[in-house]
Write a protein that holds these residues in place. Sequence first.
Motif, PDB file in Angstrom:
ATOM      1  N   UNK A  31      -9.091 -29.072 -20.321  1.00 15.55           N
ATOM      2  CA  UNK A  31     -10.155 -27.955 -20.343  1.00 15.55           C
ATOM      3  C   UNK A  31      -9.212 -26.935 -21.450  1.00 15.55           C
ATOM      4  N   UNK A  32      -8.152 -26.652 -21.171  1.00 17.59           N
ATOM      5  CA  UNK A  32      -7.460 -25.780 -21.901  1.00 17.59           C
ATOM      6  C   UNK A  32      -7.160 -26.236 -23.541  1.00 17.59           C
ATOM      7  N   UNK A  33      -6.953 -27.493 -23.572  1.00 12.50           N
ATOM      8  CA  UNK A  33      -6.661 -28.243 -24.938  1.00 12.50           C
ATOM      9  C   UNK A  33      -8.046 -28.086 -25.553  1.00 12.50           C
ATOM     10  N   UNK A  34      -9.186 -28.514 -25.100  1.00 10.75           N
ATOM     11  CA  UNK A  34     -10.533 -28.559 -25.652  1.00 10.75           C
ATOM     12  C   UNK A  34     -10.827 -27.012 -26.108  1.00 10.75           C
ATOM     13  N   UNK A  35     -10.470 -26.157 -25.294  1.00  9.26           N
ATOM     14  CA  UNK A  35     -11.127 -24.687 -25.551  1.00  9.26           C
ATOM     15  C   UNK A  35      -9.912 -23.847 -26.326  1.00  9.26           C
ATOM     16  N   UNK A  78      -4.910 -31.719 -12.077  1.00 10.04           N
ATOM     17  CA  UNK A  78      -4.120 -31.141 -13.045  1.00 10.04           C
ATOM     18  C   UNK A  78      -4.481 -31.438 -14.620  1.00 10.04           C
ATOM     19  N   UNK A  79      -4.713 -32.755 -14.584  1.00 12.35           N
ATOM     20  CA  UNK A  79      -4.894 -33.540 -16.132  1.00 12.35           C
ATOM     21  C   UNK A  79      -6.266 -32.862 -16.466  1.00 12.35           C
ATOM     22  N   UNK A  80      -7.475 -32.750 -15.694  1.00  8.81           N
ATOM     23  CA  UNK A  80      -8.494 -32.464 -16.075  1.00  8.81           C
ATOM     24  C   UNK A  80      -8.565 -30.722 -16.632  1.00  8.81           C
TER      25      UNK A  80
END
Length: 254
Positions: free
Chosen positions: A244-248, A238-240
């Motif tokens: 990804x959501x935050x980075x994108x 879930x953290x990973x």
Amino acid sequence: NLGIMFNRSKYQFDDFTEKSYCECLDLVKKNYKTILFTNFKEEGRVCLWRHDVDYSPHRSLKLAQLDRSYAITSTFFIWLHSDIYHFYEKKVFLIFKEIIKLGHQIGLHFDPDFYGERISTEQDLLRHLTFEKKVLDDVLEINTRVFSLHNPSLLSISLNEEEYCGMVNVYNSTIKRDYMYLSDSFCYWRYDRLKDVLESGEHQKLHILTHPECWTPEPMAPYKRILRAFKGRYLNEIRQYEKILAKSKIKKIK
């Protein structure tokens, strides 16, 4: 709760902590020479120490670090068919590469049950064993020299020879005859208690099997140790995903 207290004592919850693990390593270091399975014919007071990685590569790395801190070399057996991890995953792959860098040996944890009816003869079994060895060798860039069977009691074909497919069989007849076997399968002592055996020092040769997910920072019930490994895996994924959501810069829509 009297039931919990009874189980804690009966199944030695307090044995399965990192502190207790280090105490066992210290006893081994003082009383035995730890060797790899490729040297199982060595004479004297020797100990084969292995870890079957059924569920937790992360716990495996922790134990590998503790082993290294006591200058003990052990063998970590990778299960290619685990439902919880796969060594093709980058994070898991890097963990096993780090274990190798720490000086430990990697072995194959072979699961005949995965193949079902495709294994009806020893020749069938050896063909699949050879294939899985090649997979490990190619991905981790090693020469796998040892294998252990997953749930060996379920195999109808007897494997008693010392080596198969260029790998030492940890359940070969010589090891079974000459070494006292201790196991923490299902996160409690299946036979003798490890610390008692190490303190007594009465056995010349030891074959110790541990499962990394069974050894935790604090005491807990066996079932909770397994749940800890499963939940840790789930929360990490879930953290990973959220990274990804935050980075994108993608919205997390609930």
